[in-house]
Write a protein that holds these residues in place. Sequence first.
Motif, PDB file in Angstrom:
ATOM      1  N   ARG A  41       7.962  -6.738   1.516  1.00  0.00           N
ATOM      2  CA  ARG A  41       7.355  -5.666   2.306  1.00  0.00           C
ATOM      3  C   ARG A  41       5.907  -5.954   2.650  1.00  0.00           C
ATOM      4  N   THR A  42       5.155  -6.498   1.687  1.00  0.00           N
ATOM      5  CA  THR A  42       3.715  -6.642   1.890  1.00  0.00           C
ATOM      6  C   THR A  42       3.327  -7.897   2.655  1.00  0.00           C
ATOM      7  N   ALA A  43       4.196  -8.905   2.703  1.00  0.00           N
ATOM      8  CA  ALA A  43       3.861 -10.135   3.430  1.00  0.00           C
ATOM      9  C   ALA A  43       3.593  -9.865   4.917  1.00  0.00           C
ATOM     10  N   PRO A  44       4.468  -9.114   5.614  1.00  0.00           N
ATOM     11  CA  PRO A  44       4.149  -8.809   7.020  1.00  0.00           C
ATOM     12  C   PRO A  44       2.908  -7.937   7.163  1.00  0.00           C
ATOM     13  N   ALA A  55      -6.246   6.730   4.402  1.00  0.00           N
ATOM     14  CA  ALA A  55      -5.180   7.015   5.370  1.00  0.00           C
ATOM     15  C   ALA A  55      -3.860   6.385   4.933  1.00  0.00           C
ATOM     16  N   VAL A  56      -3.900   5.155   4.440  1.00  0.00           N
ATOM     17  CA  VAL A  56      -2.673   4.504   3.986  1.00  0.00           C
ATOM     18  C   VAL A  56      -2.149   5.178   2.727  1.00  0.00           C
ATOM     19  N   LEU A  57      -3.069   5.563   1.826  1.00  0.00           N
ATOM     20  CA  LEU A  57      -2.651   6.271   0.615  1.00  0.00           C
ATOM     21  C   LEU A  57      -1.920   7.568   0.947  1.00  0.00           C
ATOM     22  N   ALA A  58      -2.355   8.233   1.998  1.00  0.00           N
ATOM     23  CA  ALA A  58      -1.773   9.522   2.350  1.00  0.00           C
ATOM     24  C   ALA A  58      -0.324   9.407   2.801  1.00  0.00           C
ATOM     25  N   VAL A  59       0.027   8.275   3.402  1.00  0.00           N
ATOM     26  CA  VAL A  59       1.381   8.141   3.941  1.00  0.00           C
ATOM     27  C   VAL A  59       2.257   7.185   3.141  1.00  0.00           C
ATOM     28  N   ARG A  60       1.674   6.099   2.648  1.00  0.00           N
ATOM     29  CA  ARG A  60       2.446   5.110   1.894  1.00  0.00           C
ATOM     30  C   ARG A  60       1.613   4.527   0.755  1.00  0.00           C
ATOM     31  N   PRO A  61       1.385   5.288  -0.310  1.00  0.00           N
ATOM     32  CA  PRO A  61       0.593   4.749  -1.432  1.00  0.00           C
ATOM     33  C   PRO A  61       1.226   3.535  -2.088  1.00  0.00           C
ATOM     34  N   ASP A  62       2.541   3.384  -1.935  1.00  0.00           N
ATOM     35  CA  ASP A  62       3.224   2.245  -2.532  1.00  0.00           C
ATOM     36  C   ASP A  62       2.842   0.932  -1.877  1.00  0.00           C
ATOM     37  N   LEU A  63       2.197   0.987  -0.700  1.00  0.00           N
ATOM     38  CA  LEU A  63       1.808  -0.235   0.010  1.00  0.00           C
ATOM     39  C   LEU A  63       0.358  -0.635  -0.264  1.00  0.00           C
ATOM     40  N   VAL A  64      -0.345   0.139  -1.066  1.00  0.00           N
ATOM     41  CA  VAL A  64      -1.741  -0.170  -1.391  1.00  0.00           C
ATOM     42  C   VAL A  64      -1.777  -0.913  -2.719  1.00  0.00           C
ATOM     43  N   HIS A  65      -2.169  -2.175  -2.678  1.00  0.00           N
ATOM     44  CA  HIS A  65      -2.175  -2.997  -3.885  1.00  0.00           C
ATOM     45  C   HIS A  65      -3.044  -2.375  -4.969  1.00  0.00           C
ATOM     46  N   GLY A  66      -4.212  -1.877  -4.588  1.00  0.00           N
ATOM     47  CA  GLY A  66      -5.122  -1.313  -5.570  1.00  0.00           C
ATOM     48  C   GLY A  66      -4.653  -0.011  -6.172  1.00  0.00           C
ATOM     49  N   ALA A  67      -3.606   0.599  -5.615  1.00  0.00           N
ATOM     50  CA  ALA A  67      -3.093   1.870  -6.125  1.00  0.00           C
ATOM     51  C   ALA A  67      -1.828   1.693  -6.947  1.00  0.00           C
ATOM     52  N   ARG A  68      -1.446   0.461  -7.233  1.00  0.00           N
ATOM     53  CA  ARG A  68      -0.266   0.250  -8.062  1.00  0.00           C
ATOM     54  C   ARG A  68      -0.514   0.825  -9.447  1.00  0.00           C
ATOM     55  N   GLY A  69       0.454   1.553  -9.960  1.00  0.00           N
ATOM     56  CA  GLY A  69       0.283   2.224 -11.235  1.00  0.00           C
ATOM     57  C   GLY A  69      -0.389   3.566 -11.106  1.00  0.00           C
ATOM     58  N   ARG A  79      11.709   1.958   1.194  1.00  0.00           N
ATOM     59  CA  ARG A  79      11.409   2.510   2.511  1.00  0.00           C
ATOM     60  C   ARG A  79      10.930   1.410   3.445  1.00  0.00           C
ATOM     61  N   SER A  80      11.319   1.517   4.691  1.00  0.00           N
ATOM     62  CA  SER A  80      10.934   0.521   5.683  1.00  0.00           C
ATOM     63  C   SER A  80       9.431   0.576   5.944  1.00  0.00           C
ATOM     64  N   THR A  81       8.857  -0.585   6.141  1.00  0.00           N
ATOM     65  CA  THR A  81       7.434  -0.662   6.477  1.00  0.00           C
ATOM     66  C   THR A  81       7.218  -0.744   7.989  1.00  0.00           C
ATOM     67  N   LYS A  82       8.313  -0.714   8.749  1.00  0.00           N
ATOM     68  CA  LYS A  82       8.190  -0.872  10.199  1.00  0.00           C
ATOM     69  C   LYS A  82       7.304   0.189  10.841  1.00  0.00           C
ATOM     70  N   PRO A  83       7.441   1.478  10.498  1.00  0.00           N
ATOM     71  CA  PRO A  83       6.564   2.468  11.125  1.00  0.00           C
ATOM     72  C   PRO A  83       5.079   2.216  10.846  1.00  0.00           C
ATOM     73  N   VAL A  84       4.767   1.825   9.612  1.00  0.00           N
ATOM     74  CA  VAL A  84       3.372   1.526   9.264  1.00  0.00           C
ATOM     75  C   VAL A  84       2.888   0.323  10.051  1.00  0.00           C
ATOM     76  N   TRP A  85       3.737  -0.705  10.145  1.00  0.00           N
ATOM     77  CA  TRP A  85       3.348  -1.930  10.842  1.00  0.00           C
ATOM     78  C   TRP A  85       3.096  -1.642  12.329  1.00  0.00           C
ATOM     79  N   ILE A  86       3.986  -0.885  12.944  1.00  0.00           N
ATOM     80  CA  ILE A  86       3.830  -0.576  14.370  1.00  0.00           C
ATOM     81  C   ILE A  86       2.586   0.271  14.603  1.00  0.00           C
TER      82      ILE A  86
END
Length: 353
Positions: A38-41, A200-214, A242-249
Amino acid sequence: MHVPDGFIDAPVSIAAGVAAAGAVAVSLRGARRELDERTAPLAGLVAAFIFAVQMLNFPVAAGTSGHLLGGALAAILVGPYTGVLCVSVVLLMQGILFADGGLTALGVNITVMGVVTVVIAYAIFRGLVKVLPTGRASITTAAFAGALLSVPGAAAAFTAIYAVGGTTDIPVAKVFTAMVGVHVLIGIGEAVITAATVGAVLAVRPDLVHGARGLATPLKLRVDGELVDAPTAAPVPVAAARSTKPVWITGLVTALVLAGVVSYYASASPDGLEKVAADKGIDAHVEEHASANSPVADYSVKGVGDARLSGGLAGIIGVGVTVVVGTGIFWVVRRRRRRAEDLTATSTSVPTA
Protein backbone atom coordinates in the motif's frame (compact mmCIF):
# COMPACT_ATOMS: atom_id res chain seq x y z
CA MET A 1 17.79 26.25 -0.12
CA HIS A 2 18.99 24.72 -3.35
CA VAL A 3 22.76 25.21 -3.43
CA PRO A 4 23.96 26.11 -6.96
CA ASP A 5 27.27 25.23 -8.58
CA GLY A 6 30.16 27.40 -7.46
CA PHE A 7 29.22 27.97 -3.80
CA ILE A 8 31.25 24.98 -2.55
CA ASP A 9 34.64 23.91 -3.91
CA ALA A 10 35.20 20.65 -5.78
CA PRO A 11 36.85 18.54 -3.01
CA VAL A 12 34.09 19.25 -0.50
CA SER A 13 31.39 18.81 -3.15
CA ILE A 14 32.85 15.39 -3.98
CA ALA A 15 33.00 14.45 -0.30
CA ALA A 16 29.39 15.54 0.15
CA GLY A 17 28.46 13.51 -2.91
CA VAL A 18 30.08 10.40 -1.41
CA ALA A 19 28.27 11.00 1.88
CA ALA A 20 24.96 11.49 0.07
CA ALA A 21 25.48 8.34 -1.98
CA GLY A 22 26.14 6.41 1.20
CA ALA A 23 23.00 7.83 2.81
CA VAL A 24 20.93 6.89 -0.24
CA ALA A 25 22.37 3.35 -0.21
CA VAL A 26 21.52 2.92 3.47
CA SER A 27 18.06 4.38 2.83
CA LEU A 28 17.42 1.94 0.00
CA ARG A 29 18.00 -0.94 2.40
CA GLY A 30 16.00 0.69 5.16
CA ALA A 31 13.10 1.50 2.86
CA ARG A 32 12.64 -2.20 2.16
CA ARG A 33 11.49 -2.56 5.78
CA GLU A 34 9.22 0.49 5.65
CA LEU A 35 7.37 -0.08 2.37
CA ASP A 36 4.56 -2.52 1.73
CA GLU A 37 2.05 -3.02 -1.08
CA ARG A 38 0.00 0.00 0.00
CA THR A 39 2.69 2.49 0.96
CA ALA A 40 5.08 1.94 -1.96
CA PRO A 41 2.84 3.79 -4.47
CA LEU A 42 2.14 6.49 -1.88
CA ALA A 43 5.86 7.17 -1.45
CA GLY A 44 6.07 8.23 -5.10
CA LEU A 45 3.07 10.47 -4.52
CA VAL A 46 4.77 12.05 -1.48
CA ALA A 47 7.79 12.89 -3.65
CA ALA A 48 5.53 14.49 -6.27
CA PHE A 49 3.65 16.44 -3.60
CA ILE A 50 6.91 17.80 -2.18
CA PHE A 51 7.98 18.84 -5.68
CA ALA A 52 4.70 20.71 -6.13
CA VAL A 53 4.74 22.47 -2.77
CA GLN A 54 8.38 23.51 -3.23
CA MET A 55 7.17 25.64 -6.13
CA LEU A 56 5.02 27.66 -3.72
CA ASN A 57 7.47 30.20 -2.30
CA PHE A 58 5.91 32.16 0.56
CA PRO A 59 7.13 35.56 1.84
CA VAL A 60 8.95 35.49 5.19
CA ALA A 61 10.59 38.93 5.36
CA ALA A 62 11.10 42.02 3.24
CA GLY A 63 12.44 40.80 -0.09
CA THR A 64 12.86 37.19 1.09
CA SER A 65 10.79 34.07 0.55
CA GLY A 66 10.90 30.47 1.64
CA HIS A 67 9.64 27.12 0.47
CA LEU A 68 9.04 23.66 1.87
CA LEU A 69 12.11 21.45 2.23
CA GLY A 70 9.97 18.37 2.78
CA GLY A 71 12.22 16.12 4.85
CA ALA A 72 9.99 16.21 7.92
CA LEU A 73 6.81 15.65 5.91
CA ALA A 74 8.23 12.69 4.02
CA ALA A 75 9.75 11.04 7.09
CA ILE A 76 6.51 11.22 9.09
CA LEU A 77 4.27 10.07 6.24
CA VAL A 78 6.34 7.21 4.80
CA GLY A 79 9.27 6.66 7.19
CA PRO A 80 12.74 8.20 7.59
CA TYR A 81 14.58 5.94 5.14
CA THR A 82 11.92 6.33 2.48
CA GLY A 83 11.79 10.04 3.31
CA VAL A 84 15.45 10.49 2.38
CA LEU A 85 14.74 8.79 -0.94
CA CYS A 86 11.68 10.96 -1.59
CA VAL A 87 13.62 14.20 -1.14
CA SER A 88 16.54 12.81 -3.17
CA VAL A 89 14.23 12.02 -6.09
CA VAL A 90 12.82 15.55 -5.97
CA LEU A 91 16.28 17.14 -5.90
CA LEU A 92 17.46 14.94 -8.76
CA MET A 93 14.50 15.89 -10.95
CA GLN A 94 14.88 19.57 -10.09
CA GLY A 95 18.59 19.56 -10.87
CA ILE A 96 18.44 17.64 -14.14
CA LEU A 97 15.25 19.04 -15.66
CA PHE A 98 14.66 22.45 -14.09
CA ALA A 99 18.22 23.74 -13.45
CA ASP A 100 17.32 24.20 -9.79
CA GLY A 101 20.25 23.27 -7.54
CA GLY A 102 23.66 22.63 -9.07
CA LEU A 103 24.54 19.22 -10.43
CA THR A 104 27.99 19.32 -8.85
CA ALA A 105 26.24 20.42 -5.65
CA LEU A 106 23.70 17.58 -5.75
CA GLY A 107 25.51 15.76 -2.95
CA VAL A 108 25.46 18.92 -0.83
CA ASN A 109 21.75 19.42 -1.47
CA ILE A 110 20.83 15.82 -0.68
CA THR A 111 22.91 15.93 2.50
CA VAL A 112 21.48 19.25 3.69
CA MET A 113 17.89 19.13 2.45
CA GLY A 114 17.35 15.38 2.56
CA VAL A 115 19.46 13.67 5.19
CA VAL A 116 19.81 16.46 7.78
CA THR A 117 16.16 17.51 7.71
CA VAL A 118 14.94 13.92 7.97
CA VAL A 119 17.29 13.02 10.84
CA ILE A 120 16.51 16.14 12.89
CA ALA A 121 12.78 16.15 12.22
CA TYR A 122 12.20 12.45 12.83
CA ALA A 123 14.33 12.36 15.99
CA ILE A 124 12.36 15.26 17.45
CA PHE A 125 9.07 13.79 16.25
CA ARG A 126 9.70 10.38 17.82
CA GLY A 127 10.92 11.92 21.06
CA LEU A 128 7.81 14.05 21.44
CA VAL A 129 5.43 11.25 20.49
CA LYS A 130 6.85 9.16 23.34
CA VAL A 131 6.17 11.81 25.99
CA LEU A 132 2.95 13.37 24.70
CA PRO A 133 -0.47 11.79 25.32
CA THR A 134 -1.42 9.23 22.73
CA GLY A 135 -3.65 10.75 20.06
CA ARG A 136 -3.81 12.44 16.70
CA ALA A 137 -3.25 15.88 18.20
CA SER A 138 0.08 14.71 19.59
CA ILE A 139 1.15 13.39 16.19
CA THR A 140 0.34 16.73 14.58
CA THR A 141 2.06 18.69 17.34
CA ALA A 142 5.18 16.54 17.12
CA ALA A 143 5.19 16.93 13.33
CA PHE A 144 5.00 20.71 13.71
CA ALA A 145 7.94 20.80 16.12
CA GLY A 146 10.09 18.45 14.07
CA ALA A 147 9.52 20.39 10.87
CA LEU A 148 10.09 23.74 12.58
CA LEU A 149 13.53 22.79 13.90
CA SER A 150 14.64 20.83 10.84
CA VAL A 151 14.90 23.95 8.67
CA PRO A 152 17.34 26.01 10.78
CA GLY A 153 19.16 22.71 11.36
CA ALA A 154 19.62 22.38 7.61
CA ALA A 155 20.79 26.01 7.45
CA ALA A 156 23.39 25.27 10.13
CA ALA A 157 24.51 22.19 8.19
CA PHE A 158 25.00 24.27 5.04
CA THR A 159 27.03 26.78 7.05
CA ALA A 160 29.25 23.97 8.32
CA ILE A 161 29.85 22.76 4.77
CA TYR A 162 30.53 26.34 3.64
CA ALA A 163 33.03 26.77 6.49
CA VAL A 164 35.04 23.87 5.09
CA GLY A 165 34.64 24.34 1.35
CA GLY A 166 33.17 27.77 0.63
CA THR A 167 34.57 29.46 -2.47
CA THR A 168 34.32 32.96 -1.00
CA ASP A 169 36.07 34.47 2.01
CA ILE A 170 33.06 35.50 4.08
CA PRO A 171 33.23 35.20 7.89
CA VAL A 172 31.45 32.01 8.88
CA ALA A 173 29.81 33.69 11.87
CA LYS A 174 28.07 36.16 9.57
CA VAL A 175 26.89 33.39 7.28
CA PHE A 176 25.63 31.33 10.23
CA THR A 177 23.72 34.21 11.78
CA ALA A 178 22.09 35.21 8.51
CA MET A 179 21.26 31.66 7.40
CA VAL A 180 19.82 30.44 10.68
CA GLY A 181 17.98 33.71 11.30
CA VAL A 182 16.02 33.70 8.06
CA HIS A 183 15.49 29.94 8.09
CA VAL A 184 13.89 30.07 11.54
CA LEU A 185 11.16 32.11 9.84
CA ILE A 186 11.01 29.69 6.91
CA GLY A 187 10.78 26.87 9.44
CA ILE A 188 7.47 28.28 10.67
CA GLY A 189 6.02 27.92 7.18
CA GLU A 190 7.51 24.43 6.90
CA ALA A 191 5.92 23.47 10.20
CA VAL A 192 2.49 24.77 9.23
CA ILE A 193 2.51 22.93 5.89
CA THR A 194 3.81 19.71 7.45
CA ALA A 195 1.36 19.70 10.35
CA ALA A 196 -1.58 20.56 8.07
CA THR A 197 -0.72 17.79 5.60
CA VAL A 198 -0.07 15.16 8.26
CA GLY A 199 -3.27 16.17 10.05
CA ALA A 200 -5.28 15.90 6.83
CA VAL A 201 -4.03 12.37 6.13
CA LEU A 202 -4.56 11.37 9.76
CA ALA A 203 -8.17 12.51 9.53
CA VAL A 204 -9.00 10.19 6.64
CA ARG A 205 -6.43 7.38 6.68
CA PRO A 206 -4.30 7.26 9.85
CA ASP A 207 -3.19 3.76 8.87
CA LEU A 208 -1.17 5.29 6.02
CA VAL A 209 0.89 7.59 8.26
CA HIS A 210 4.15 5.88 9.19
CA GLY A 211 4.65 8.08 12.23
CA ALA A 212 1.19 7.19 13.56
CA ARG A 213 1.70 3.44 13.63
CA GLY A 214 0.69 2.16 17.04
CA LEU A 215 -1.56 5.16 17.55
CA ALA A 216 -4.65 3.06 18.27
CA THR A 217 -5.12 2.19 21.93
CA PRO A 218 -6.12 -1.36 22.93
CA LEU A 219 -9.85 -2.02 23.13
CA LYS A 220 -11.02 -2.48 26.74
CA LEU A 221 -13.70 -4.90 27.89
CA ARG A 222 -15.37 -4.96 31.31
CA VAL A 223 -15.14 -8.44 32.80
CA ASP A 224 -16.44 -9.05 36.31
CA GLY A 225 -16.37 -5.32 36.97
CA GLU A 226 -12.77 -4.86 35.79
CA LEU A 227 -11.42 -3.39 32.54
CA VAL A 228 -9.18 -5.78 30.62
CA ASP A 229 -7.59 -5.65 27.17
CA ALA A 230 -9.70 -7.22 24.47
CA PRO A 231 -8.11 -10.09 22.52
CA THR A 232 -5.91 -8.85 19.69
CA ALA A 233 -7.53 -9.32 16.31
CA ALA A 234 -5.69 -11.17 13.59
CA PRO A 235 -3.83 -8.83 11.24
CA VAL A 236 -5.72 -7.88 8.12
CA PRO A 237 -4.02 -9.16 4.95
CA VAL A 238 -2.72 -6.40 2.70
CA ALA A 239 -4.96 -7.58 -0.13
CA ALA A 240 -8.01 -7.19 2.11
CA ALA A 241 -7.05 -3.76 3.47
CA ARG A 242 -8.80 -0.58 2.37
CA SER A 243 -7.81 0.63 -1.07
CA THR A 244 -5.35 3.49 -1.26
CA LYS A 245 -6.59 4.52 -4.70
CA PRO A 246 -8.83 7.38 -3.49
CA VAL A 247 -5.98 8.85 -1.43
CA TRP A 248 -3.55 8.46 -4.32
CA ILE A 249 -5.89 10.14 -6.81
CA THR A 250 -6.75 12.96 -4.42
CA GLY A 251 -3.09 13.56 -3.62
CA LEU A 252 -2.05 13.56 -7.27
CA VAL A 253 -4.82 15.97 -8.29
CA THR A 254 -3.85 18.26 -5.41
CA ALA A 255 -0.19 18.21 -6.45
CA LEU A 256 -1.10 18.97 -10.07
CA VAL A 257 -3.31 21.90 -9.06
CA LEU A 258 -0.64 23.31 -6.75
CA ALA A 259 2.13 23.03 -9.35
CA GLY A 260 0.03 23.87 -12.40
CA VAL A 261 -2.17 26.68 -11.05
CA VAL A 262 -1.34 27.91 -7.54
CA SER A 263 2.41 28.15 -8.23
CA TYR A 264 1.74 31.17 -10.47
CA TYR A 265 0.86 33.17 -7.36
CA ALA A 266 3.98 32.18 -5.41
CA SER A 267 6.35 34.85 -4.13
CA ALA A 268 8.92 35.97 -6.70
CA SER A 269 11.40 37.09 -4.01
CA PRO A 270 14.64 35.13 -3.65
CA ASP A 271 14.57 32.34 -1.11
CA GLY A 272 16.57 32.37 2.13
CA LEU A 273 19.83 31.04 0.70
CA GLU A 274 19.65 33.23 -2.42
CA LYS A 275 19.02 36.32 -0.31
CA VAL A 276 21.85 35.60 2.12
CA ALA A 277 24.20 34.74 -0.75
CA ALA A 278 23.46 38.02 -2.51
CA ASP A 279 23.70 40.11 0.67
CA LYS A 280 26.91 38.51 1.97
CA GLY A 281 28.65 37.86 -1.35
CA ILE A 282 28.60 34.07 -1.20
CA ASP A 283 27.48 33.97 -4.83
CA ALA A 284 30.61 35.67 -6.18
CA HIS A 285 31.72 32.47 -7.95
CA VAL A 286 28.35 31.01 -8.88
CA GLU A 287 28.46 29.05 -12.13
CA GLU A 288 25.92 28.64 -14.91
CA HIS A 289 23.85 25.52 -14.48
CA ALA A 290 24.68 22.60 -16.75
CA SER A 291 20.96 22.19 -17.49
CA ALA A 292 20.36 25.87 -18.23
CA ASN A 293 19.23 24.96 -21.75
CA SER A 294 16.71 22.36 -20.59
CA PRO A 295 13.27 22.78 -22.19
CA VAL A 296 11.81 23.36 -18.72
CA ALA A 297 14.69 25.21 -17.04
CA ASP A 298 13.65 27.73 -14.38
CA TYR A 299 10.20 26.11 -14.25
CA SER A 300 9.02 27.47 -17.59
CA VAL A 301 8.46 25.68 -20.87
CA LYS A 302 10.62 27.01 -23.67
CA GLY A 303 8.63 28.39 -26.58
CA VAL A 304 5.47 29.12 -24.57
CA GLY A 305 5.06 32.88 -24.41
CA ASP A 306 2.36 33.10 -21.77
CA ALA A 307 4.09 33.10 -18.36
CA ARG A 308 1.16 31.56 -16.52
CA LEU A 309 0.73 28.75 -19.05
CA SER A 310 4.49 28.17 -19.31
CA GLY A 311 4.98 27.88 -15.57
CA GLY A 312 1.86 25.77 -15.13
CA LEU A 313 2.90 23.31 -17.81
CA ALA A 314 6.38 23.04 -16.31
CA GLY A 315 4.89 22.31 -12.90
CA ILE A 316 2.60 19.64 -14.30
CA ILE A 317 5.50 18.05 -16.16
CA GLY A 318 7.57 18.08 -12.98
CA VAL A 319 4.85 16.44 -10.90
CA GLY A 320 4.29 13.81 -13.58
CA VAL A 321 7.96 12.93 -13.99
CA THR A 322 8.56 12.86 -10.25
CA VAL A 323 5.62 10.60 -9.48
CA VAL A 324 6.60 8.19 -12.27
CA VAL A 325 10.29 8.04 -11.30
CA GLY A 326 9.54 7.91 -7.57
CA THR A 327 6.87 5.24 -7.87
CA GLY A 328 9.15 3.17 -10.10
CA ILE A 329 12.00 3.32 -7.59
CA PHE A 330 9.80 2.45 -4.62
CA TRP A 331 8.09 -0.34 -6.54
CA VAL A 332 11.50 -1.91 -7.24
CA VAL A 333 12.49 -1.53 -3.59
CA ARG A 334 9.25 -3.17 -2.47
CA ARG A 335 9.61 -5.95 -5.03
CA ARG A 336 13.09 -6.77 -3.71
CA ARG A 337 11.70 -6.99 -0.18
CA ARG A 338 8.94 -9.33 -1.32
CA ARG A 339 11.47 -11.50 -3.16
CA ALA A 340 13.64 -11.67 -0.04
CA GLU A 341 10.58 -12.63 2.05
CA ASP A 342 9.68 -15.37 -0.45
CA LEU A 343 13.23 -16.76 -0.34
CA THR A 344 13.17 -16.75 3.45
CA ALA A 345 9.81 -18.52 3.52
CA THR A 346 11.02 -21.12 1.03
CA SER A 347 14.23 -21.81 2.93
CA THR A 348 12.40 -22.26 6.24
CA SER A 349 9.78 -24.57 4.73
CA VAL A 350 12.26 -26.97 3.14
CA PRO A 351 12.84 -29.92 5.50
CA THR A 352 16.45 -30.66 6.40
CA ALA A 353 17.92 -34.11 6.17
